[in-house]
Design a protein around this motif. Sequence first.
Motif, PDB file in Angstrom:
ATOM      1  N   GLY A  49       0.807  -1.213   0.000  1.00 31.52           N
ATOM      2  CA  GLY A  49       0.000   0.000   0.000  1.00 31.52           C
ATOM      3  C   GLY A  49       0.835   1.255   0.000  1.00 31.52           C
ATOM      4  N   ARG A  50       2.157   1.082   0.129  1.00 25.76           N
ATOM      5  CA  ARG A  50       3.081   2.213   0.094  1.00 25.76           C
ATOM      6  C   ARG A  50       4.064   2.006  -1.060  1.00 25.76           C
ATOM      7  NH1 ARG A  50       1.126   0.977   4.808  1.00 25.76           N
ATOM      8  NH2 ARG A  50       0.505   2.613   6.283  1.00 25.76           N
ATOM      9  N   THR A  51       5.159   1.322  -0.784  1.00 23.99           N
ATOM     10  CA  THR A  51       6.123   1.056  -1.865  1.00 23.99           C
ATOM     11  C   THR A  51       5.996  -0.352  -2.412  1.00 23.99           C
ATOM     12  OG1 THR A  51       7.788   0.365  -0.249  1.00 23.99           O
ATOM     13  CG2 THR A  51       7.789   2.690  -0.909  1.00 23.99           C
ATOM     14  N   ALA A  52       5.093  -1.157  -1.841  1.00 25.23           N
ATOM     15  CA  ALA A  52       4.981  -2.560  -2.253  1.00 25.23           C
ATOM     16  C   ALA A  52       3.548  -2.901  -2.654  1.00 25.23           C
ATOM     17  CB  ALA A  52       5.442  -3.486  -1.127  1.00 25.23           C
ATOM     18  N   THR A  53       3.442  -3.777  -3.646  1.00 25.65           N
ATOM     19  CA  THR A  53       2.168  -4.345  -4.070  1.00 25.65           C
ATOM     20  C   THR A  53       2.269  -5.855  -3.918  1.00 25.65           C
ATOM     21  OG1 THR A  53       1.809  -2.597  -5.700  1.00 25.65           O
ATOM     22  CG2 THR A  53       0.567  -4.652  -6.005  1.00 25.65           C
ATOM     23  N   ARG A  54       1.294  -6.438  -3.265  1.00 24.11           N
ATOM     24  CA  ARG A  54       1.329  -7.894  -3.123  1.00 24.11           C
ATOM     25  C   ARG A  54       0.959  -8.535  -4.463  1.00 24.11           C
ATOM     26  NH1 ARG A  54      -1.816 -11.655   1.378  1.00 24.11           N
ATOM     27  NH2 ARG A  54      -0.557 -13.516   1.015  1.00 24.11           N
ATOM     28  N   ILE A  55       1.750  -9.518  -4.900  1.00 19.98           N
ATOM     29  CA  ILE A  55       1.485 -10.225  -6.154  1.00 19.98           C
ATOM     30  C   ILE A  55       1.449 -11.731  -5.894  1.00 19.98           C
ATOM     31  CG2 ILE A  55       2.480  -8.427  -7.641  1.00 19.98           C
ATOM     32  CD1 ILE A  55       5.039 -10.110  -7.814  1.00 19.98           C
ATOM     33  N   ARG A  56       0.851 -12.453  -6.822  1.00 20.47           N
ATOM     34  CA  ARG A  56       0.785 -13.909  -6.699  1.00 20.47           C
ATOM     35  C   ARG A  56       2.155 -14.520  -7.004  1.00 20.47           C
ATOM     36  NH1 ARG A  56      -1.744 -15.918 -10.679  1.00 20.47           N
ATOM     37  NH2 ARG A  56      -1.925 -13.996 -11.896  1.00 20.47           N
ATOM     38  N   ALA A  57       2.552 -15.468  -6.195  1.00 20.45           N
ATOM     39  CA  ALA A  57       3.825 -16.168  -6.432  1.00 20.45           C
ATOM     40  C   ALA A  57       3.564 -17.350  -7.376  1.00 20.45           C
ATOM     41  CB  ALA A  57       4.424 -16.636  -5.116  1.00 20.45           C
ATOM     42  N   ASP A  58       2.998 -17.017  -8.530  1.00 21.07           N
ATOM     43  CA  ASP A  58       2.634 -17.999  -9.554  1.00 21.07           C
ATOM     44  C   ASP A  58       3.832 -18.147 -10.492  1.00 21.07           C
ATOM     45  OD1 ASP A  58       1.749 -19.233 -11.917  1.00 21.07           O
ATOM     46  OD2 ASP A  58      -0.262 -18.370 -11.777  1.00 21.07           O
ATOM     47  N   VAL A  59       4.641 -19.167 -10.272  1.00 19.24           N
ATOM     48  CA  VAL A  59       5.909 -19.291 -10.986  1.00 19.24           C
ATOM     49  C   VAL A  59       5.709 -19.324 -12.495  1.00 19.24           C
ATOM     50  CG1 VAL A  59       7.892 -20.804 -11.391  1.00 19.24           C
ATOM     51  CG2 VAL A  59       7.119 -20.358  -9.057  1.00 19.24           C
ATOM     52  N   GLU A  60       4.719 -20.039 -12.965  1.00 20.14           N
ATOM     53  CA  GLU A  60       4.495 -20.121 -14.416  1.00 20.14           C
ATOM     54  C   GLU A  60       4.200 -18.747 -15.005  1.00 20.14           C
ATOM     55  OE1 GLU A  60       2.065 -22.842 -17.676  1.00 20.14           O
ATOM     56  OE2 GLU A  60       1.333 -22.745 -15.614  1.00 20.14           O
ATOM     57  N   ALA A  61       3.290 -17.990 -14.371  1.00 20.96           N
ATOM     58  CA  ALA A  61       2.952 -16.658 -14.865  1.00 20.96           C
ATOM     59  C   ALA A  61       4.127 -15.698 -14.732  1.00 20.96           C
ATOM     60  CB  ALA A  61       1.739 -16.119 -14.110  1.00 20.96           C
ATOM     61  N   VAL A  62       4.872 -15.824 -13.649  1.00 21.76           N
ATOM     62  CA  VAL A  62       6.036 -14.961 -13.433  1.00 21.76           C
ATOM     63  C   VAL A  62       7.070 -15.173 -14.538  1.00 21.76           C
ATOM     64  CG1 VAL A  62       8.021 -14.529 -11.934  1.00 21.76           C
ATOM     65  CG2 VAL A  62       5.740 -14.762 -10.935  1.00 21.76           C
ATOM     66  N   ILE A  77      14.216 -23.871 -10.476  1.00 24.19           N
ATOM     67  CA  ILE A  77      13.230 -23.321  -9.554  1.00 24.19           C
ATOM     68  C   ILE A  77      12.347 -24.433  -8.999  1.00 24.19           C
ATOM     69  CG2 ILE A  77      11.159 -21.849  -9.436  1.00 24.19           C
ATOM     70  CD1 ILE A  77      12.533 -20.079 -11.585  1.00 24.19           C
ATOM     71  N   PHE A  78      12.049 -24.356  -7.703  1.00 23.38           N
ATOM     72  CA  PHE A  78      11.192 -25.325  -7.039  1.00 23.38           C
ATOM     73  C   PHE A  78       9.927 -24.591  -6.577  1.00 23.38           C
ATOM     74  CE2 PHE A  78      15.702 -26.284  -6.468  1.00 23.38           C
ATOM     75  CZ  PHE A  78      15.757 -27.428  -7.258  1.00 23.38           C
ATOM     76  N   PRO A  79       8.869 -24.608  -7.421  1.00 24.19           N
ATOM     77  CA  PRO A  79       7.709 -23.734  -7.216  1.00 24.19           C
ATOM     78  C   PRO A  79       6.995 -23.895  -5.881  1.00 24.19           C
ATOM     79  CG  PRO A  79       7.700 -24.603  -9.448  1.00 24.19           C
ATOM     80  CD  PRO A  79       8.785 -25.340  -8.713  1.00 24.19           C
ATOM     81  N   SER A  80       7.031 -25.071  -5.271  1.00 18.26           N
ATOM     82  CA  SER A  80       6.307 -25.256  -4.014  1.00 18.26           C
ATOM     83  C   SER A  80       6.825 -24.340  -2.911  1.00 18.26           C
ATOM     84  CB  SER A  80       6.394 -26.715  -3.558  1.00 18.26           C
ATOM     85  OG  SER A  80       7.729 -27.066  -3.229  1.00 18.26           O
ATOM     86  N   ARG A  81       8.049 -23.850  -3.055  1.00 19.56           N
ATOM     87  CA  ARG A  81       8.640 -22.958  -2.047  1.00 19.56           C
ATOM     88  C   ARG A  81       8.320 -21.483  -2.301  1.00 19.56           C
ATOM     89  NH1 ARG A  81      11.604 -24.993   2.589  1.00 19.56           N
ATOM     90  NH2 ARG A  81      11.762 -27.225   2.200  1.00 19.56           N
ATOM     91  N   TRP A  82       7.727 -21.166  -3.439  1.00 20.55           N
ATOM     92  CA  TRP A  82       7.379 -19.787  -3.748  1.00 20.55           C
ATOM     93  C   TRP A  82       5.974 -19.535  -3.210  1.00 20.55           C
ATOM     94  CZ3 TRP A  82       9.683 -16.900  -8.381  1.00 20.55           C
ATOM     95  CH2 TRP A  82      10.986 -17.337  -8.632  1.00 20.55           C
ATOM     96  N   VAL A  83       5.857 -18.830  -2.082  1.00 19.72           N
ATOM     97  CA  VAL A  83       4.582 -18.669  -1.400  1.00 19.72           C
ATOM     98  C   VAL A  83       4.097 -17.216  -1.414  1.00 19.72           C
ATOM     99  CG1 VAL A  83       3.375 -18.966   0.815  1.00 19.72           C
ATOM    100  CG2 VAL A  83       5.058 -20.674   0.056  1.00 19.72           C
ATOM    101  N   HIS A  84       4.981 -16.262  -1.143  1.00 18.30           N
ATOM    102  CA  HIS A  84       4.604 -14.851  -1.073  1.00 18.30           C
ATOM    103  C   HIS A  84       5.359 -14.070  -2.148  1.00 18.30           C
ATOM    104  CE1 HIS A  84       2.735 -15.680   2.792  1.00 18.30           C
ATOM    105  NE2 HIS A  84       3.873 -16.210   3.211  1.00 18.30           N
ATOM    106  N   GLY A  85       4.662 -13.127  -2.794  1.00 15.99           N
ATOM    107  CA  GLY A  85       5.309 -12.306  -3.814  1.00 15.99           C
ATOM    108  C   GLY A  85       4.956 -10.839  -3.648  1.00 15.99           C
TER     109      GLY A  85
END
Length: 353
Positions: free
Chosen positions: A46-59, A107-115
């Motif tokens: 809400g300030r300098t950061a935007t929460r995003i999905r840690a969707d490895v394929e889309a990323v 990359i091991f996608p199961s470990r990507w939780v927060h973006g």
Amino acid sequence: MPVTETVAKTAEDIRSLRALHPQMRERDFARIHGITEGQLVAAEVGRTATRIRADVEAVLKGLTTVGEVMALTRNESAVHEKIGPYEKVSFNPHASIVIGEQIDLRIFPSRWVHGFAIEKTAEDGSTKRSLQFFDRAGNAVHKVHGRPATDVAAWNTLVETLRHDEQVDVIDVTPYAKAKIEGEAAGVDALRDAWAAMTDTHQFFGLLKKLNFERLNALETVGEDFAWQLDHTAVESMFRGVAGTDLPIMAFVGNDGCIQIHSGPITNVSPMGPWLNVMDETFHLHLRLDHVTAAWAVRKPTKDGHVTSVELYDENRELIIQFFGKRHEGEDERKEWRSVVERLPLYSTSNAA
């Protein structure tokens, strides 16, 4: 050490503390204040950061559109940075890959939780952009930093595509339990037989799992024809042996969510305090030599001849970094690399005293 227990601080608490120490490195600030780096970044939503999905394929697909960036993967003791585009991406829910000329990732996608997508104004007025991804424990697994040549329109499109429905400034963190090896390790004869029978270096992980060996324990057990301990000065000796030559090496730095690889020669090696730094045009490495408690040379058989690596370990017996000589499938290892490793100073109890 990664944070395993956190003090209950609100996002407002974290922001107030951060305002008192704006120049401190994020990782150092988080450790000192008993939070995770992921919680620190989340506090800025809400300030300098935007929460995003840690969707490895889309990323990964989106990053192929933005052009030149800097990819950063690190652990507690080494920071690995590569500059270039994301190319030749392939998604798999168990293990995804990027195999571009510059950026090379496992990359091991199961470990990507927060973006999070971060956007800050630098002191010179320029805008600094990054995408940062964390595991469920709040530890960073991978970061992507914008560069002057980055396509900002494509970057913004990617951020909007990944934008999370819940723009909250806190994350739940759950530490991972350290994996335990069940049962006793096999004997030395079984280890040596399986080691000698390898035809590909990628078989090593399965070998350890099958025989119930922790990685460093296997090196200590197998015998000096396959693995021998090096003196701590061997790290700098290795860099001196390859820096400024045309000898291409491979440097692997990873954590539980990502492994990043450099392939090519290195040129500009610069020690600074406890850090040994490589500062080349498209590759930067920062290695904490004071974290290295064991250095090993390792020889693994393949169908094309044996492959030699240098491996560094920390006080928790965890792998910090690996070095290989660059080679192509179907080719024997470069004699120049093998010679560099075999000339490195050996460990001795007198040197350790």
